[in-house]
Design a protein around this motif. Sequence first.
Motif, PDB file in Angstrom:
ATOM      1  N   ASN A  80      23.253  43.697  31.433  1.00 52.54           N
ATOM      2  CA  ASN A  80      22.512  43.746  30.249  1.00 52.54           C
ATOM      3  C   ASN A  80      22.737  44.771  29.323  1.00 52.54           C
ATOM      4  OD1 ASN A  80      20.699  42.603  28.283  1.00 52.54           O
ATOM      5  ND2 ASN A  80      19.140  44.278  29.079  1.00 52.54           N
ATOM      6  N   ILE A  81      23.043  46.061  30.001  1.00 52.17           N
ATOM      7  CA  ILE A  81      23.429  47.281  29.241  1.00 52.17           C
ATOM      8  C   ILE A  81      24.865  46.899  28.685  1.00 52.17           C
ATOM      9  CG2 ILE A  81      24.032  49.678  29.221  1.00 52.17           C
ATOM     10  CD1 ILE A  81      21.824  50.054  31.353  1.00 52.17           C
ATOM     11  N   PHE A  82      25.863  46.355  29.244  1.00 49.12           N
ATOM     12  CA  PHE A  82      27.024  45.981  28.818  1.00 49.12           C
ATOM     13  C   PHE A  82      27.096  45.231  27.803  1.00 49.12           C
ATOM     14  CE2 PHE A  82      29.529  47.200  32.958  1.00 49.12           C
ATOM     15  CZ  PHE A  82      29.422  48.667  32.942  1.00 49.12           C
ATOM     16  N   ILE A  83      26.362  44.217  27.922  1.00 50.30           N
ATOM     17  CA  ILE A  83      26.057  43.003  26.772  1.00 50.30           C
ATOM     18  C   ILE A  83      25.600  43.729  25.594  1.00 50.30           C
ATOM     19  CG2 ILE A  83      24.870  41.078  25.987  1.00 50.30           C
ATOM     20  CD1 ILE A  83      24.800  40.107  29.127  1.00 50.30           C
ATOM     21  N   GLN A  84      24.449  44.609  25.460  1.00 50.31           N
ATOM     22  CA  GLN A  84      24.161  44.982  24.268  1.00 50.31           C
ATOM     23  C   GLN A  84      25.264  46.286  24.019  1.00 50.31           C
ATOM     24  OE1 GLN A  84      21.449  44.060  23.118  1.00 50.31           O
ATOM     25  NE2 GLN A  84      20.812  42.774  25.118  1.00 50.31           N
ATOM     26  N   LEU A  85      25.889  46.812  24.841  1.00 51.70           N
ATOM     27  CA  LEU A  85      26.850  47.901  24.185  1.00 51.70           C
ATOM     28  C   LEU A  85      27.997  46.951  23.363  1.00 51.70           C
ATOM     29  CD1 LEU A  85      27.258  50.209  27.237  1.00 51.70           C
ATOM     30  CD2 LEU A  85      26.359  50.776  24.792  1.00 51.70           C
ATOM     31  N   GLY A  86      28.495  46.051  24.058  1.00 53.18           N
ATOM     32  CA  GLY A  86      29.476  45.109  23.480  1.00 53.18           C
ATOM     33  C   GLY A  86      28.919  44.257  22.131  1.00 53.18           C
ATOM     34  N   LYS A  87      27.631  44.116  21.908  1.00 55.62           N
ATOM     35  CA  LYS A  87      27.142  43.484  20.727  1.00 55.62           C
ATOM     36  C   LYS A  87      27.011  44.392  19.670  1.00 55.62           C
ATOM     37  CE  LYS A  87      24.474  39.425  22.517  1.00 55.62           C
ATOM     38  NZ  LYS A  87      23.289  39.067  22.774  1.00 55.62           N
ATOM     39  N   HIS A  88      26.469  45.769  19.959  1.00 58.56           N
ATOM     40  CA  HIS A  88      25.799  46.307  19.062  1.00 58.56           C
ATOM     41  C   HIS A  88      26.627  47.814  18.755  1.00 58.56           C
ATOM     42  CE1 HIS A  88      22.511  43.675  18.685  1.00 58.56           C
ATOM     43  NE2 HIS A  88      22.242  43.963  19.838  1.00 58.56           N
ATOM     44  N   THR A  89      27.545  48.061  19.490  1.00 56.64           N
ATOM     45  CA  THR A  89      28.239  49.358  19.488  1.00 56.64           C
ATOM     46  C   THR A  89      29.771  49.140  19.236  1.00 56.64           C
ATOM     47  OG1 THR A  89      28.534  50.079  21.516  1.00 56.64           O
ATOM     48  CG2 THR A  89      26.515  50.512  20.613  1.00 56.64           C
ATOM     49  N   GLN A  90      30.578  50.359  19.118  1.00 55.94           N
ATOM     50  CA  GLN A  90      31.968  50.405  19.407  1.00 55.94           C
ATOM     51  C   GLN A  90      32.267  51.490  20.515  1.00 55.94           C
ATOM     52  OE1 GLN A  90      34.229  50.565  15.757  1.00 55.94           O
ATOM     53  NE2 GLN A  90      33.386  48.588  15.152  1.00 55.94           N
ATOM     54  N   ILE A  91      31.412  51.207  21.456  1.00 59.04           N
ATOM     55  CA  ILE A  91      31.467  52.389  22.518  1.00 59.04           C
ATOM     56  C   ILE A  91      33.119  52.632  23.089  1.00 59.04           C
ATOM     57  CG2 ILE A  91      31.214  50.781  24.647  1.00 59.04           C
ATOM     58  CD1 ILE A  91      29.445  54.161  24.195  1.00 59.04           C
ATOM     59  N   GLU A  92      33.586  53.867  23.286  1.00 59.89           N
ATOM     60  CA  GLU A  92      34.780  54.212  23.423  1.00 59.89           C
ATOM     61  C   GLU A  92      34.733  54.933  25.013  1.00 59.89           C
ATOM     62  OE1 GLU A  92      37.024  56.130  20.476  1.00 59.89           O
ATOM     63  OE2 GLU A  92      36.702  54.411  18.984  1.00 59.89           O
ATOM     64  N   ILE A  93      33.518  55.635  25.280  1.00 56.14           N
ATOM     65  CA  ILE A  93      33.849  56.472  26.696  1.00 56.14           C
ATOM     66  C   ILE A  93      32.355  56.043  27.226  1.00 56.14           C
ATOM     67  CG2 ILE A  93      33.769  58.576  27.426  1.00 56.14           C
ATOM     68  CD1 ILE A  93      34.583  59.893  24.627  1.00 56.14           C
ATOM     69  N   LEU A  94      32.728  55.522  28.525  1.00 60.79           N
ATOM     70  CA  LEU A  94      31.927  55.294  29.668  1.00 60.79           C
ATOM     71  C   LEU A  94      32.071  55.774  30.776  1.00 60.79           C
ATOM     72  CD1 LEU A  94      29.273  53.200  29.709  1.00 60.79           C
ATOM     73  CD2 LEU A  94      30.994  51.531  30.571  1.00 60.79           C
ATOM     74  N   ILE A  95      30.842  56.322  31.131  1.00 61.55           N
ATOM     75  CA  ILE A  95      31.096  57.265  32.503  1.00 61.55           C
ATOM     76  C   ILE A  95      30.033  56.731  33.720  1.00 61.55           C
ATOM     77  CG2 ILE A  95      30.865  59.538  33.470  1.00 61.55           C
ATOM     78  CD1 ILE A  95      31.481  60.762  30.810  1.00 61.55           C
ATOM     79  N   LEU A  96      30.546  56.045  34.675  1.00 59.16           N
ATOM     80  CA  LEU A  96      29.549  55.558  35.776  1.00 59.16           C
ATOM     81  C   LEU A  96      29.774  56.064  36.959  1.00 59.16           C
ATOM     82  CD1 LEU A  96      30.544  51.821  34.490  1.00 59.16           C
ATOM     83  CD2 LEU A  96      28.485  53.169  33.737  1.00 59.16           C
ATOM     84  N   ASP A  97      29.752  57.442  36.811  1.00 55.91           N
ATOM     85  CA  ASP A  97      30.028  58.072  38.469  1.00 55.91           C
ATOM     86  C   ASP A  97      28.713  57.733  39.112  1.00 55.91           C
ATOM     87  OD1 ASP A  97      32.416  58.621  37.079  1.00 55.91           O
ATOM     88  OD2 ASP A  97      31.844  60.806  36.824  1.00 55.91           O
ATOM     89  N   SER A  98      29.360  57.866  40.579  1.00 51.08           N
ATOM     90  CA  SER A  98      28.166  57.833  41.473  1.00 51.08           C
ATOM     91  C   SER A  98      26.868  56.872  41.123  1.00 51.08           C
ATOM     92  CB  SER A  98      27.581  59.220  41.745  1.00 51.08           C
ATOM     93  OG  SER A  98      28.498  60.286  41.900  1.00 51.08           O
TER      94      SER A  98
END
Length: 314
Positions: A80-98
């Motif tokens: 759901n977070i990815f879906i909202q990021l894809g719809k509403h932002t132009q996110i360029e940096i995503l950190i998903l460590d650990s």
Amino acid sequence: MTNKWNIISVLLIILLYSSCNTYTTYYSKTYTSTPNRNKSKVHRLDFSNKNVESLAEYIVKNKNLKMLNLSNTKISNLDNIFIQLGKHTQIEILILDSLDISRLPKSIKTLSHLKQLSLSYNPKLNLEDTFSKISDLPIEFLNLKGNNIAKLPDNTTSLHHIKDLNLSYNILSEKHNYTLLGELPNLYSLWIDHNNLDQLPETIGALDQVRFLYIDHNNLNVLPNSISAMKKTWVIHAGYNQFTELPSAFTKMKSLFMVHINNNNIKSISEAYEKEKYPLAGLILDNNPLLDSEKEKGKKLFKGFFLLSFEQNQ
């Protein structure tokens, strides 16, 4: 001579920029919680080690978000977070460590502006599935540090946009890994430090596109002759290994101008440096037990270098 030093100056500038923290692309303030005011002004959000259940709702309201760090969080619905990021932002940096991720949700494909992705310390991560899902994204920097990777999947070659690849703290000794990496046309910087490597495979020569190579903190004591096929490499970091002699292989590398080979067990300088012509013009030999006679020889051999260091920690 002037042209040579002009080229070196340009390369040094590139080196300094390449050594910067990749995640500092946007130099605005990094928030560690959602602000009460001016929510639309937030470009960088670090939610690591926090509860992110309300994050999807916040993303809808902030269309300017460029960097998001979700490391070490408990996320029940990453999809759901990815879906909202894809719809509403132009996110360029995503950190998903650990995050203990095994598979990324398909919705990551909607992040069409993503340039930097970190998936460090997710040892259960299915790489073949991951690469399949991100291969069409414009990702230039991929961080897979600390994932206990021994074998790269064949679809590694689909990552055509990758420029900087961090494979530190893995166990990538198998030779086929380097054949695959050699097929990434834009690979510029490669980290294979802390991989418990006793030797580099002959296939290291397949990396003829790499400019910056990090092989420090391994167990290397020789370099294969095939490393000379890395004809575009500018800088090698080879500190904290087991070399006892300054490797002659560096004299065979056509573009190599800088070597960091500190904290080894180097006692002598190969005779190749007296006989061969080479572009090397910077050398850091700090904290090596070089004999005094070898230091003097080095100072004479490398007197035209822009950087030469034999410093010893007391």
